[in-house]
Design a protein around this motif. Sequence first.
Motif, PDB file in Angstrom:
ATOM      1  N   LEU A   1       0.832  -1.206   0.000  1.00  0.00           N
ATOM      2  CA  LEU A   1       0.000   0.000   0.000  1.00  0.00           C
ATOM      3  C   LEU A   1       0.865   1.254   0.000  1.00  0.00           C
ATOM      4  CD1 LEU A   1      -2.671   1.555   0.266  1.00  0.00           C
ATOM      5  CD2 LEU A   1      -2.510   1.185   2.732  1.00  0.00           C
ATOM      6  N   GLN A   2       1.907   1.263   0.809  1.00  0.00           N
ATOM      7  CA  GLN A   2       2.788   2.435   0.849  1.00  0.00           C
ATOM      8  C   GLN A   2       3.506   2.651  -0.482  1.00  0.00           C
ATOM      9  OE1 GLN A   2       5.101   1.390   4.288  1.00  0.00           O
ATOM     10  NE2 GLN A   2       3.796   2.611   5.645  1.00  0.00           N
ATOM     11  N   VAL A   3       3.907   1.575  -1.138  1.00  0.00           N
ATOM     12  CA  VAL A   3       4.578   1.700  -2.438  1.00  0.00           C
ATOM     13  C   VAL A   3       3.602   2.190  -3.504  1.00  0.00           C
ATOM     14  CG1 VAL A   3       5.637   0.371  -4.315  1.00  0.00           C
ATOM     15  CG2 VAL A   3       6.435   0.069  -1.968  1.00  0.00           C
ATOM     16  N   LEU A   4       2.412   1.599  -3.557  1.00  0.00           N
ATOM     17  CA  LEU A   4       1.455   1.963  -4.599  1.00  0.00           C
ATOM     18  C   LEU A   4       0.770   3.305  -4.353  1.00  0.00           C
ATOM     19  CD1 LEU A   4      -0.129  -1.505  -5.387  1.00  0.00           C
ATOM     20  CD2 LEU A   4       1.651  -0.269  -6.646  1.00  0.00           C
ATOM     21  N   SER A   5       0.944   3.874  -3.164  1.00  0.00           N
ATOM     22  CA  SER A   5       0.398   5.203  -2.901  1.00  0.00           C
ATOM     23  C   SER A   5       1.476   6.277  -2.980  1.00  0.00           C
ATOM     24  CB  SER A   5      -0.279   5.240  -1.529  1.00  0.00           C
ATOM     25  OG  SER A   5       0.676   5.044  -0.508  1.00  0.00           O
ATOM     26  N   GLY A   6       2.701   5.876  -3.306  1.00  0.00           N
ATOM     27  CA  GLY A   6       3.786   6.844  -3.454  1.00  0.00           C
ATOM     28  C   GLY A   6       4.440   7.251  -2.150  1.00  0.00           C
TER      29      GLY A   6
ATOM     30  N   GLY B   1      -3.774   9.240  -2.379  1.00  0.00           N
ATOM     31  CA  GLY B   1      -5.000   9.896  -1.922  1.00  0.00           C
ATOM     32  C   GLY B   1      -5.501  10.905  -2.932  1.00  0.00           C
ATOM     33  N   THR B   2      -6.797  11.094  -2.967  1.00  0.00           N
ATOM     34  CA  THR B   2      -7.394  12.014  -3.926  1.00  0.00           C
ATOM     35  C   THR B   2      -7.158  13.465  -3.539  1.00  0.00           C
ATOM     36  OG1 THR B   2      -9.476  11.813  -2.734  1.00  0.00           O
ATOM     37  CG2 THR B   2      -9.171  10.400  -4.650  1.00  0.00           C
ATOM     38  N   ARG B   3      -7.009  13.720  -2.249  1.00  0.00           N
ATOM     39  CA  ARG B   3      -6.725  15.066  -1.749  1.00  0.00           C
ATOM     40  C   ARG B   3      -5.607  14.992  -0.726  1.00  0.00           C
ATOM     41  NH1 ARG B   3     -12.181  16.845   0.664  1.00  0.00           N
ATOM     42  NH2 ARG B   3     -12.669  14.663   0.508  1.00  0.00           N
ATOM     43  N   PRO B   4      -4.852  16.073  -0.565  1.00  0.00           N
ATOM     44  CA  PRO B   4      -3.809  16.064   0.462  1.00  0.00           C
ATOM     45  C   PRO B   4      -4.417  15.783   1.840  1.00  0.00           C
ATOM     46  CG  PRO B   4      -3.566  17.972  -0.968  1.00  0.00           C
ATOM     47  CD  PRO B   4      -4.861  17.305  -1.338  1.00  0.00           C
TER      48      PRO B   4
ATOM     49  N   ARG C   1      -5.576  12.956   2.789  1.00  0.00           N
ATOM     50  CA  ARG C   1      -6.491  11.805   2.714  1.00  0.00           C
ATOM     51  C   ARG C   1      -5.707  10.596   2.222  1.00  0.00           C
ATOM     52  NH1 ARG C   1     -12.483  12.692   2.018  1.00  0.00           N
ATOM     53  NH2 ARG C   1     -12.218  10.458   1.868  1.00  0.00           N
ATOM     54  N   GLU C   2      -5.014   9.978   3.134  1.00  0.00           N
ATOM     55  CA  GLU C   2      -4.197   8.818   2.796  1.00  0.00           C
ATOM     56  C   GLU C   2      -5.087   7.593   2.564  1.00  0.00           C
ATOM     57  OE1 GLU C   2      -0.973   9.321   2.483  1.00  0.00           O
ATOM     58  OE2 GLU C   2      -1.212  11.371   3.173  1.00  0.00           O
ATOM     59  N   PRO C   3      -4.644   6.657   1.736  1.00  0.00           N
ATOM     60  CA  PRO C   3      -5.401   5.420   1.563  1.00  0.00           C
ATOM     61  C   PRO C   3      -5.387   4.618   2.869  1.00  0.00           C
ATOM     62  CG  PRO C   3      -3.309   5.292   0.419  1.00  0.00           C
ATOM     63  CD  PRO C   3      -3.440   6.688   0.934  1.00  0.00           C
ATOM     64  N   VAL C   4      -6.451   3.863   3.090  1.00  0.00           N
ATOM     65  CA  VAL C   4      -6.604   3.110   4.326  1.00  0.00           C
ATOM     66  C   VAL C   4      -6.752   1.630   4.012  1.00  0.00           C
ATOM     67  CG1 VAL C   4      -8.057   2.792   6.361  1.00  0.00           C
ATOM     68  CG2 VAL C   4      -7.730   5.075   5.414  1.00  0.00           C
ATOM     69  N   LEU C   5      -6.008   0.808   4.715  1.00  0.00           N
ATOM     70  CA  LEU C   5      -6.119  -0.631   4.581  1.00  0.00           C
ATOM     71  C   LEU C   5      -7.336  -1.087   5.373  1.00  0.00           C
ATOM     72  CD1 LEU C   5      -4.445  -2.806   3.177  1.00  0.00           C
ATOM     73  CD2 LEU C   5      -3.185  -3.084   5.288  1.00  0.00           C
ATOM     74  N   LEU C   6      -8.375  -1.549   4.683  1.00  0.00           N
ATOM     75  CA  LEU C   6      -9.621  -1.942   5.338  1.00  0.00           C
ATOM     76  C   LEU C   6      -9.598  -3.375   5.847  1.00  0.00           C
ATOM     77  CD1 LEU C   6     -12.240  -0.460   2.848  1.00  0.00           C
ATOM     78  CD2 LEU C   6     -11.483   0.509   5.023  1.00  0.00           C
ATOM     79  N   GLN C   7      -9.073  -4.273   5.039  1.00  0.00           N
ATOM     80  CA  GLN C   7      -9.114  -5.684   5.395  1.00  0.00           C
ATOM     81  C   GLN C   7      -7.973  -6.416   4.708  1.00  0.00           C
ATOM     82  OE1 GLN C   7     -12.631  -7.648   3.982  1.00  0.00           O
ATOM     83  NE2 GLN C   7     -12.354  -9.440   5.289  1.00  0.00           N
ATOM     84  N   VAL C   8      -7.401  -7.372   5.405  1.00  0.00           N
ATOM     85  CA  VAL C   8      -6.377  -8.243   4.846  1.00  0.00           C
ATOM     86  C   VAL C   8      -6.749  -9.670   5.223  1.00  0.00           C
ATOM     87  CG1 VAL C   8      -3.931  -8.862   4.842  1.00  0.00           C
ATOM     88  CG2 VAL C   8      -4.596  -6.476   5.111  1.00  0.00           C
TER      89      VAL C   8
ATOM     90  N   ARG D   1      -8.131  -5.155   0.928  1.00  0.00           N
ATOM     91  CA  ARG D   1      -9.097  -4.150   0.464  1.00  0.00           C
ATOM     92  C   ARG D   1      -8.598  -2.806   0.961  1.00  0.00           C
ATOM     93  NH1 ARG D   1     -14.972  -4.730   1.874  1.00  0.00           N
ATOM     94  NH2 ARG D   1     -13.999  -4.031   3.769  1.00  0.00           N
ATOM     95  N   VAL D   2      -8.573  -1.830   0.058  1.00  0.00           N
ATOM     96  CA  VAL D   2      -8.018  -0.515   0.359  1.00  0.00           C
ATOM     97  C   VAL D   2      -9.045   0.557   0.040  1.00  0.00           C
ATOM     98  CG1 VAL D   2      -6.170   1.113  -0.201  1.00  0.00           C
ATOM     99  CG2 VAL D   2      -5.703  -1.350  -0.196  1.00  0.00           C
ATOM    100  N   ARG D   3      -9.240   1.485   0.945  1.00  0.00           N
ATOM    101  CA  ARG D   3     -10.133   2.626   0.703  1.00  0.00           C
ATOM    102  C   ARG D   3      -9.269   3.790   0.241  1.00  0.00           C
ATOM    103  NH1 ARG D   3     -15.546   3.957   2.101  1.00  0.00           N
ATOM    104  NH2 ARG D   3     -15.506   1.722   1.804  1.00  0.00           N
TER     105      ARG D   3
END
Length: 141
Positions: free
Chosen positions: A44-49, A79-82, A84-91, A106-108
């Motif tokens: 998630l951290q890699v794919l969100s930059g 994230g779509t806005r500064p 608003r980081e992506p959130v790991l919902l479920q693994v 699942r990532v929000r």
Amino acid sequence: MITTHTTRPPGRPDSRRPSRSALAAARRSARDRLPHYWFAHRLLQVLSGQRPVHSLLGHVEGRAYDDLLRIAPLAPLAGTRPGREPVLLQVGASTPGPGVLEAFARVRVGERTRALAFRLEQAPDRRWRCAAVESDLRCRT
């Protein structure tokens, strides 16, 4: 002047047991050390930059690493806005055989929920390495 001494830390109602929040934090800490949770967080951290792809060097093999090299610069889970980081919902994970984990996350991201899937294989040195990564991300290369 009479002083009373207690053995419990301030704010803890019972000196014999940790608080419920401490127990929950310990469970989360133990869960986050599981290979599929650890890898889902890093992916998630890699794919969100938030982290560079090479931070997964040694944890991802061959073609899966090549796929990440192609996709990660596009930061598809940013994230779509500064702020608003992506959130790991479920693994979750299943074990189709010894030394193999088929996992999903699942990532929000903003208002959208995204899916990631990956396969972890345990090498002879007992370290887990990602052999395959798939997602619902549609990135043009």
